[in-house]
Motif scaffolding. Structure first.
Motif, PDB file in Angstrom:
ATOM      1  N   GLU A 209       0.833  -1.205   0.000  1.00 39.40           N
ATOM      2  CA  GLU A 209       0.000   0.000   0.000  1.00 39.40           C
ATOM      3  C   GLU A 209       0.870   1.258   0.000  1.00 39.40           C
ATOM      4  OE1 GLU A 209      -3.094   0.012   2.928  1.00 39.40           O
ATOM      5  OE2 GLU A 209      -3.163  -2.179   3.004  1.00 39.40           O
ATOM      6  N   VAL A 210       0.325   2.352  -0.571  1.00 39.20           N
ATOM      7  CA  VAL A 210       1.018   3.640  -0.562  1.00 39.20           C
ATOM      8  C   VAL A 210       0.800   4.301   0.797  1.00 39.20           C
ATOM      9  CG1 VAL A 210       1.194   5.915  -1.619  1.00 39.20           C
ATOM     10  CG2 VAL A 210       0.735   3.903  -3.045  1.00 39.20           C
ATOM     11  N   ILE A 211       1.886   4.666   1.459  1.00 40.57           N
ATOM     12  CA  ILE A 211       1.811   5.226   2.809  1.00 40.57           C
ATOM     13  C   ILE A 211       1.960   6.743   2.750  1.00 40.57           C
ATOM     14  CG2 ILE A 211       2.737   5.116   5.136  1.00 40.57           C
ATOM     15  CD1 ILE A 211       1.545   2.496   4.073  1.00 40.57           C
ATOM     16  N   LYS A 212       0.975   7.442   3.287  1.00 33.11           N
ATOM     17  CA  LYS A 212       1.029   8.897   3.312  1.00 33.11           C
ATOM     18  C   LYS A 212       1.983   9.372   4.407  1.00 33.11           C
ATOM     19  CE  LYS A 212      -3.684   9.657   1.599  1.00 33.11           C
ATOM     20  NZ  LYS A 212      -4.993  10.295   1.883  1.00 33.11           N
ATOM     21  N   PRO A 213       2.660  10.508   4.191  1.00 38.06           N
ATOM     22  CA  PRO A 213       3.539  11.047   5.232  1.00 38.06           C
ATOM     23  C   PRO A 213       2.734  11.475   6.466  1.00 38.06           C
ATOM     24  CG  PRO A 213       3.659  12.338   3.186  1.00 38.06           C
ATOM     25  CD  PRO A 213       2.622  11.316   2.984  1.00 38.06           C
ATOM     26  N   VAL A 214       3.393  11.454   7.618  1.00 34.47           N
ATOM     27  CA  VAL A 214       2.739  11.859   8.864  1.00 34.47           C
ATOM     28  C   VAL A 214       3.649  12.817   9.622  1.00 34.47           C
ATOM     29  CG1 VAL A 214       1.355   9.779   9.119  1.00 34.47           C
ATOM     30  CG2 VAL A 214       3.660   9.820  10.047  1.00 34.47           C
ATOM     31  N   GLU A 215       3.049  13.584  10.519  1.00 33.81           N
ATOM     32  CA  GLU A 215       3.778  14.492  11.387  1.00 33.81           C
ATOM     33  C   GLU A 215       3.505  14.096  12.831  1.00 33.81           C
ATOM     34  OE1 GLU A 215       2.523  18.431  10.532  1.00 33.81           O
ATOM     35  OE2 GLU A 215       3.143  18.362   8.414  1.00 33.81           O
ATOM     36  N   PHE A 216       4.564  14.103  13.643  1.00 32.71           N
ATOM     37  CA  PHE A 216       4.375  13.776  15.056  1.00 32.71           C
ATOM     38  C   PHE A 216       5.547  14.322  15.862  1.00 32.71           C
ATOM     39  CE2 PHE A 216       5.830  10.071  12.656  1.00 32.71           C
ATOM     40  CZ  PHE A 216       7.093   9.876  13.188  1.00 32.71           C
ATOM     41  N   GLU A 217       5.351  14.358  17.174  1.00 31.52           N
ATOM     42  CA  GLU A 217       6.364  14.893  18.088  1.00 31.52           C
ATOM     43  C   GLU A 217       7.235  13.759  18.612  1.00 31.52           C
ATOM     44  OE1 GLU A 217       6.371  18.331  21.497  1.00 31.52           O
ATOM     45  OE2 GLU A 217       4.968  16.683  21.760  1.00 31.52           O
ATOM     46  N   SER A 226      10.806  17.700  19.713  1.00 30.46           N
ATOM     47  CA  SER A 226      10.967  18.148  18.334  1.00 30.46           C
ATOM     48  C   SER A 226       9.846  17.555  17.498  1.00 30.46           C
ATOM     49  CB  SER A 226      12.330  17.702  17.794  1.00 30.46           C
ATOM     50  OG  SER A 226      12.473  18.069  16.438  1.00 30.46           O
ATOM     51  N   TRP A 227       9.409  18.307  16.480  1.00 28.38           N
ATOM     52  CA  TRP A 227       8.379  17.819  15.557  1.00 28.38           C
ATOM     53  C   TRP A 227       9.048  17.395  14.257  1.00 28.38           C
ATOM     54  CZ3 TRP A 227       3.209  16.819  15.780  1.00 28.38           C
ATOM     55  CH2 TRP A 227       2.552  17.200  16.949  1.00 28.38           C
ATOM     56  N   ILE A 228       8.627  16.228  13.705  1.00 30.15           N
ATOM     57  CA  ILE A 228       9.208  15.752  12.462  1.00 30.15           C
ATOM     58  C   ILE A 228       8.113  15.367  11.472  1.00 30.15           C
ATOM     59  CG2 ILE A 228      11.303  14.906  13.584  1.00 30.15           C
ATOM     60  CD1 ILE A 228      10.182  12.061  13.296  1.00 30.15           C
ATOM     61  N   PHE A 229       8.507  15.397  10.183  1.00 31.81           N
ATOM     62  CA  PHE A 229       7.672  14.947   9.071  1.00 31.81           C
ATOM     63  C   PHE A 229       8.309  13.655   8.569  1.00 31.81           C
ATOM     64  CE2 PHE A 229       6.969  14.675   4.521  1.00 31.81           C
ATOM     65  CZ  PHE A 229       5.621  14.956   4.378  1.00 31.81           C
ATOM     66  N   ASN A 230       7.562  12.551   8.530  1.00 33.81           N
ATOM     67  CA  ASN A 230       8.121  11.236   8.227  1.00 33.81           C
ATOM     68  C   ASN A 230       7.458  10.631   6.994  1.00 33.81           C
ATOM     69  OD1 ASN A 230       7.677   7.951   9.147  1.00 33.81           O
ATOM     70  ND2 ASN A 230       9.725   8.756   8.881  1.00 33.81           N
ATOM     71  N   GLN A 231       8.305  10.174   6.060  1.00 34.54           N
ATOM     72  CA  GLN A 231       7.844   9.495   4.858  1.00 34.54           C
ATOM     73  C   GLN A 231       8.570   8.156   4.765  1.00 34.54           C
ATOM     74  OE1 GLN A 231       5.641  10.407   1.929  1.00 34.54           O
ATOM     75  NE2 GLN A 231       5.944   8.212   1.955  1.00 34.54           N
ATOM     76  N   ILE A 232       7.829   7.044   4.648  1.00 38.86           N
ATOM     77  CA  ILE A 232       8.466   5.738   4.547  1.00 38.86           C
ATOM     78  C   ILE A 232       8.168   5.111   3.198  1.00 38.86           C
ATOM     79  CG2 ILE A 232       8.423   5.329   7.034  1.00 38.86           C
ATOM     80  CD1 ILE A 232       6.025   3.486   6.627  1.00 38.86           C
ATOM     81  N   SER A 233       9.134   4.282   2.730  1.00 38.90           N
ATOM     82  CA  SER A 233       8.961   3.583   1.466  1.00 38.90           C
ATOM     83  C   SER A 233       9.802   2.317   1.504  1.00 38.90           C
ATOM     84  CB  SER A 233       9.392   4.474   0.295  1.00 38.90           C
ATOM     85  OG  SER A 233      10.757   4.845   0.442  1.00 38.90           O
ATOM     86  N   LEU A 234       9.537   1.416   0.550  1.00 39.09           N
ATOM     87  CA  LEU A 234      10.317   0.188   0.450  1.00 39.09           C
ATOM     88  C   LEU A 234      11.617   0.451  -0.281  1.00 39.09           C
ATOM     89  CD1 LEU A 234       7.645  -2.515  -0.506  1.00 39.09           C
ATOM     90  CD2 LEU A 234       8.823  -2.262   1.670  1.00 39.09           C
ATOM     91  N   VAL A 235      12.686  -0.231   0.134  1.00 45.67           N
ATOM     92  CA  VAL A 235      13.964  -0.163  -0.560  1.00 45.67           C
ATOM     93  C   VAL A 235      14.560  -1.565  -0.550  1.00 45.67           C
ATOM     94  CG1 VAL A 235      15.220   0.478   1.538  1.00 45.67           C
ATOM     95  CG2 VAL A 235      16.209   0.987  -0.687  1.00 45.67           C
ATOM     96  N   ASN A 236      15.124  -1.982  -1.691  1.00 45.12           N
ATOM     97  CA  ASN A 236      15.730  -3.302  -1.793  1.00 45.12           C
ATOM     98  C   ASN A 236      17.237  -3.166  -1.691  1.00 45.12           C
ATOM     99  OD1 ASN A 236      16.963  -5.703  -3.389  1.00 45.12           O
ATOM    100  ND2 ASN A 236      14.850  -6.317  -2.985  1.00 45.12           N
ATOM    101  N   ILE A 237      17.803  -3.765  -0.672  1.00 40.27           N
ATOM    102  CA  ILE A 237      19.240  -3.710  -0.447  1.00 40.27           C
ATOM    103  C   ILE A 237      19.746  -5.139  -0.325  1.00 40.27           C
ATOM    104  CG2 ILE A 237      21.090  -2.927   1.083  1.00 40.27           C
ATOM    105  CD1 ILE A 237      19.328  -0.628   1.916  1.00 40.27           C
ATOM    106  N   GLY A 238      20.650  -5.508  -1.250  1.00 43.74           N
ATOM    107  CA  GLY A 238      21.207  -6.860  -1.209  1.00 43.74           C
ATOM    108  C   GLY A 238      20.167  -7.934  -1.416  1.00 43.74           C
TER     109      GLY A 238
END
Length: 700
Positions: A209-217, A226-238
């Motif tokens: 599924e496509v994951i929308k970015p989120v903001e949280f403390e 501190s407040w951050i904006f987080n975006q996650i995605s899949l990455v293939n390593i090895g």
């Protein structure tokens, strides 16, 4: 396959079916026979004929030692396969004798009893190049990963941290070695309420599924927020799918939004109190409620109004307890005199407010005042003066008894304004109380009031007006009908306040728009009450007070418009931030590549501190290998040059072509130009320096 020992034959003869199978193999294949003189090439398939452009025919019946005279490793592989009777598989670089082309090949060598060896040679050049390109890509990714100014973390689907870059250390306060192998959900960085949300996001990501970015403390290692904006995605390593997290610090933006929200709340707070005090009949009740709301709003334990008496001591006019579900602890004092609290009175006379965040701020010479405040269990104190006609009448005060208050300066202006509104309300209250006095003193008292005041009889005739009424509506008002003078009508108004007062004897109030003698329309708050009775006890006269609220209404309208505008501005800012965030995501990879491909040195460092990042061009300028990191080091050798550099940055905010000498790794002096600009924090303090380094080359 038939065993052939006569190597003088032109071709190695195969059974028809086996021969067809051999020639159908798409991989170039060669058959060698073991003789007393070594291995002899006795046959090949069509794929071998094609790949050598037919030149393999010229090598038929040639010895392996001749064909591979410069490749003893291939001869040894063939011998080993024959000797050990086991398959051999090797990959190596090879110069094709038949075409002169250098290629990468894969050898598969098999023993065919009793004396044959079949060798399959597959061209793996493209695979090898792809492998090298992949390796180069992984190295570039690793470099961009490490040098990225944006925190990036790689985790598995359980939350265990596999890797993170240097920027992550700055964001979270943990060293990389403290994070490796740890589950980020167990570090205490995030609120426990967020953990189920994170797990659900990772599960959705694993399902494609496509994951929308989120903001949280978050909570850093040192306990700061501190407040951050987080975006996650899949990455293939090895060959393994992992979770890649991009983290952006949005603390400044969140603080800005918080300030906007606070300002909206403040303006709404003023508007609410102002409206309630303007329209109410029971001013004391409205003032008491306003003081309580102010105390709750600012987070105080007690709120009160103190008014000066004839001896210039302060007396409690109103005292409210602001903490719910806690037993009230009111101050049990009749008066507060200057003899008992001299330092407080001195501060009040010299400043626009009295502010004591902590009793430790009180100087030693005022120890008596500190001791008296301690007896009252006061930890923090805040008070604003009440002024009427530029004279001090007292204070609106707040204190805390359980903790030291972190009162914010942004709230002070709003409370000064509110204090003025309450002062005006008290002035109005005292004026209206005066009006209720003796009928003989009515004219003198009313004449001093700044509002329009007039008396009408039960037939709506104006029998008396004050000077303000004459100035606003004309000097010849007395004897005329009130509806003709004030409303320019030929008959009584439908909703006449005087008529309602004559009917029920109560006070009536209403907002009206009236036209002054100069033709200007103004908004008035009109109040009607009984002024006198005749001998029979009937209501004889009504007094009407017109208070000009035109400016107040404009302010109220302006505050509402301001609130709407700020809300729209906030929405616009959020949309722009979201748009910029999308642009940042799109340009992120481009930015990373551009940064490392720059021909000039790029760096970023602490103001008067250590280097935080740089690109490989800086290493080139200083004669260093690109793998060497300069992070944590200093540029300047000459402290005077360093001082001149930072002084100019502080003055202008930027600096161009700053010529300075640096030492390279050989200890030689080189001349460079620095082009830099100063980065400040949200309070305007110098924070970081960012810019370029260009090696200075003298013109011939």
């Amino acid at each position: 396959m038939k065993h052939i020992t006569n190597i003088g034959r032109k071709h190695f003869l195969l059974d028809e079916n086996i021969n067809q199978f051999f020639n159908s193999i798409p991989i170039p294949s060669y058959i060698w026979q073991k003789t007393k003189n070594g291995f002899i090439l006795i046959d090949y398939n069509n794929a071998a004929l094609k790949v050598t452009n037919g030149k393999i025919k010229d090598l038929l019946h040639e010895k392996a030692s001749v064909i591979y005279e410069d490749r003893p490793d291939i001869i040894e592989a063939i011998n080993k396969c024959f000797r050990e009777k086991t398959p051999i598989s090797v990959k190596l670089e090879y110069l094709m004798k038949t075409t002169g082309e250098k290629v990468f090949i894969s050898l598969k060598i098999y023993h065919l009893p009793p004396d044959l060896i079949i060798v399959h040679i597959k061209d793996i050049t493209q695979w090898k190049l792809a492998e090298e390109n992949l390796k180069n890509s992984e190295e570039k990714y690793k470099l961009l990963f490490e040098k990225s100014p944006i925190p990036i973390a790689i985790t598995d689907f359980k939350g265990v941290i596999i890797d993170c870059n240097k920027a992550s250390e700055l964001q979270f306060g943990y060293l990389k070695k403290e994070l490796y192998g740890k589950n980020y959900l167990d570090l205490g960085i995030y609120s426990p309420d967020l953990i189920p949300i994170f797990k659900e996001r990772i599960s959705q990501l694993a399902n494609g599924e496509v994951i929308k970015p989120v903001e949280f403390e978050i909570t850093k290692k040192d306990g700061t927020k501190s407040w951050i904006f987080n975006q996650i995605s899949l990455v293939n390593i090895g060959g393994e799918n992992l979770v890649q997290s991009f983290i952006t610090n949005i603390t400044e933006r969140r603080n800005f939004e918080k300030k906007i929200q606070r300002k909206l709340e403040n303006e709404k707070f003023i508007s609410t109190i102002s409206t309630s005090l303007i329209r109410t009949v029971d001013i004391d009740r409205a003032v008491r409620k306003a003081v309580l709301e102010m105390g709750v709003f600012i987070g105080a334990a007690r709120a009160y109004i103190l008014l000066f008496n004839e001896e210039q001591a302060l007396e409690f006019y109103i005292q409210e307890w602001c903490v719910e579900e806690v037993e009230p602890q009111l101050i049990n004092l009749t008066t507060i005199s200057k003899n008992r609290f001299p330092w407080i009175f001195d501060i009040g006379s010299e400043n626009e407010m009295i502010l004591v965040r902590n009793l430790s701020e009180i100087p030693e010479e005022a120890i008596k005042t500190r001791e008296e405040l301690e007896k009252l269990n006061i930890k923090s104190l805040l008070a604003f003066p009440i002024t009427i006609n530029k004279e001090y009448y007292g204070y609106i005060g707040f204190d805390n008894i359980n903790s030291i208050s972190e009162w914010k300066k942004n709230d002070f202006d709003i409370f000064k304004t509110t204090s003025e509104i309450i002062g005006n309300a008290l002035e109005r209250k005292w004026a209206e109380e005066t009006l209720k006095g003796s009928h003989q003193l009515l004219a003198g008292v009313i004449s001093s009031i700044t509002e329009v005041i007039y008396l009408v009889d039960s037939h709506f005739n104006v029998v008396w007006v004050n000077n303000v009424a004459k100035q606003m509506f004309g000097s010849r008002i007395t004897g005329q009908k009130c509806y003709g003078v004030f409303s320019h009508r030929g008959k009584p108004c439908k909703e006449c306040l005087a008529a309602e007062t004559f009917e029920d004897g109560k006070i009536h109030e209403k907002e009206k728009i009236l036209t002054n003698v100069d033709g200007k329309k103004k908004m008035y708050w009109c109040t009607s009450s009984v002024a006198s009775f005749n001998i029979e006890g009937e209501r004889e006269l009504a007094v009407l007070i017109l208070r000009d609220i035109t400016e107040a209404k404009k302010m109220e309208k302006s505050l509402i418009e301001s609130e709407n505008n700020l809300r729209l501005l906030n929405k616009s800012l959020l949309e722009k931030i979201e748009e910029k965030t999308k642009e940042l995501k799109i340009s992120e990879e481009t930015y990373k590549k551009m940064l490392n491909d720059l021909d000039v040195g790029f760096y970023k460092g602490e103001f008067k501190g250590k280097l935080l990042m740089h690109n490989s061009a800086v290493n080139t300028i200083l004669g260093l290998d690109a793998s060497i990191s300069l992070i944590g080091s200093q540029f300047f050798n000459d402290l005077n040059e360093q001082k001149r550099y930072y002084d100019e940055l502080l003055t202008n905010g930027y600096i161009t072509k700053f010529k300075v000498q640096l030492k390279n790794f050989k200890g030689e002096s080189i001349t460079v130009h620095l082009n830099s600009h100063l980065i400040r924090d949200h309070e305007g303090n110098p924070k970081e320096v960012e810019g370029t380094i260009i090696k200075f080359i003298k013109k011939a």
